[in-house]
Design a protein around this motif. Structure first.
Motif, short mmCIF file in Angstrom:
data_model
loop_
_atom_site.label_atom_id
_atom_site.label_comp_id
_atom_site.label_asym_id
_atom_site.label_seq_id
_atom_site.Cartn_x
_atom_site.Cartn_y
_atom_site.Cartn_z
N CYS A 43 0.93 -0.98 -0.43
CA CYS A 43 0.02 -0.19 0.07
C CYS A 43 0.32 1.73 0.04
CB CYS A 43 -1.10 -0.43 0.96
SG CYS A 43 -2.44 1.26 1.28
N LEU A 44 0.75 1.87 -0.75
CA LEU A 44 1.09 3.40 -1.31
C LEU A 44 0.89 4.21 -0.05
CD1 LEU A 44 2.20 2.98 -4.68
CD2 LEU A 44 3.87 3.64 -2.87
N GLY A 45 -0.59 4.43 0.33
CA GLY A 45 -1.70 5.56 0.91
C GLY A 45 -2.60 5.98 0.85
N PRO A 46 -2.89 5.90 -0.81
CA PRO A 46 -4.06 7.29 -0.99
C PRO A 46 -4.74 6.63 -1.56
CG PRO A 46 -2.18 7.85 -2.76
CD PRO A 46 -1.65 7.05 -1.74
N CYS A 47 -5.38 5.63 -0.72
CA CYS A 47 -6.23 4.62 -1.17
C CYS A 47 -7.81 4.98 -2.25
CB CYS A 47 -6.75 3.13 0.04
SG CYS A 47 -5.68 2.87 0.62
N GLU A 48 -7.94 5.88 -2.15
CA GLU A 48 -9.36 6.91 -2.41
C GLU A 48 -8.82 6.89 -3.74
OE1 GLU A 48 -6.10 10.61 -0.82
OE2 GLU A 48 -7.16 8.64 0.60
N SER A 49 -7.46 6.45 -4.06
CA SER A 49 -7.20 6.77 -5.57
C SER A 49 -7.16 5.48 -6.04
CB SER A 49 -6.38 8.60 -5.26
OG SER A 49 -6.55 9.69 -5.43
N ALA A 50 -7.82 4.57 -5.49
CA ALA A 50 -6.40 3.47 -5.85
C ALA A 50 -6.75 3.38 -7.79
CB ALA A 50 -7.87 1.99 -5.52
N ASN A 51 -6.54 2.36 -8.42
CA ASN A 51 -5.17 2.09 -8.08
C ASN A 51 -3.96 3.37 -8.53
OD1 ASN A 51 -6.25 -0.46 -8.53
ND2 ASN A 51 -5.85 -0.93 -10.28
N VAL A 52 -3.06 2.75 -8.12
CA VAL A 52 -2.12 3.79 -8.15
C VAL A 52 -0.94 3.46 -8.60
CG1 VAL A 52 -0.48 5.53 -6.47
CG2 VAL A 52 -2.97 5.08 -5.98
N ILE A 53 -0.17 4.20 -9.82
CA ILE A 53 1.05 4.27 -10.23
C ILE A 53 2.39 5.29 -9.75
CG2 ILE A 53 3.01 3.14 -12.08
CD1 ILE A 53 0.17 1.76 -13.15
#
Length: 131
Positions: free
Chosen positions: A58-68
């Motif tokens: 997990c990179l943290g900003p779960c509200e913006s998933a999927n994150v790259i």
């Protein structure tokens, strides 16, 4: 600024979040998360070292998933490129735009596709420590 050793030769790197929300079919049903990761890895393998792909928790900003996160190469960093966070990477067009940007050199070397810029997000703030 002079880079020494491996940092000077570091390729552009795509850091793909596969933590609690990103890559989760429960959060994004109908999107083939396995295909996305396979596509990213296949393109990196075919790039002759122009870019690489890593996964992380997990990179943290779960509200913006999927994150790259698109990290600059050594050359890109020397040219002023910084890590760029892409959120809502849940469609094939976004995946292809990220790949095209990485293949062109990534941050600091090549400008991002205009449509991809609409998906840029701010990285999470580091936790403050109490003194």
């Amino acid at each position: 600024m002079v880079s020494v050793g491996a940092a000077a030769r570091r390729p552009c790197t795509l850091v793909v979040c596969r933590g609690c929300c990103c890559g989760d079919a429960r959060k994004h049903p109908g999107y083939d998360h396995a295909w996305q990761l396979e596509r990213l890895r296949a393109a990196a393998a075919a790039s002759a070292g122009a870019f690489e792909v890593r996964t992380t928790d997990c990179l943290g900003p779960c509200e913006s998933a999927n994150v790259i996160v698109v990290q600059p190469s050594g050359a890109g960093r020397r040219a002023g490129g910084r890590a760029t966070w892409v959120g809502f990477a849940t469609d094939d067009d976004c995946t292809e735009e990220i790949l095209a940007w990485a293949a062109a050199g990534g941050p600091g070397v090549a400008g991002p596709p205009a449509a991809l810029e609409l998906q840029f997000i701010s990285p999470p703030r580091p936790a403050r420590t109490r003194r």
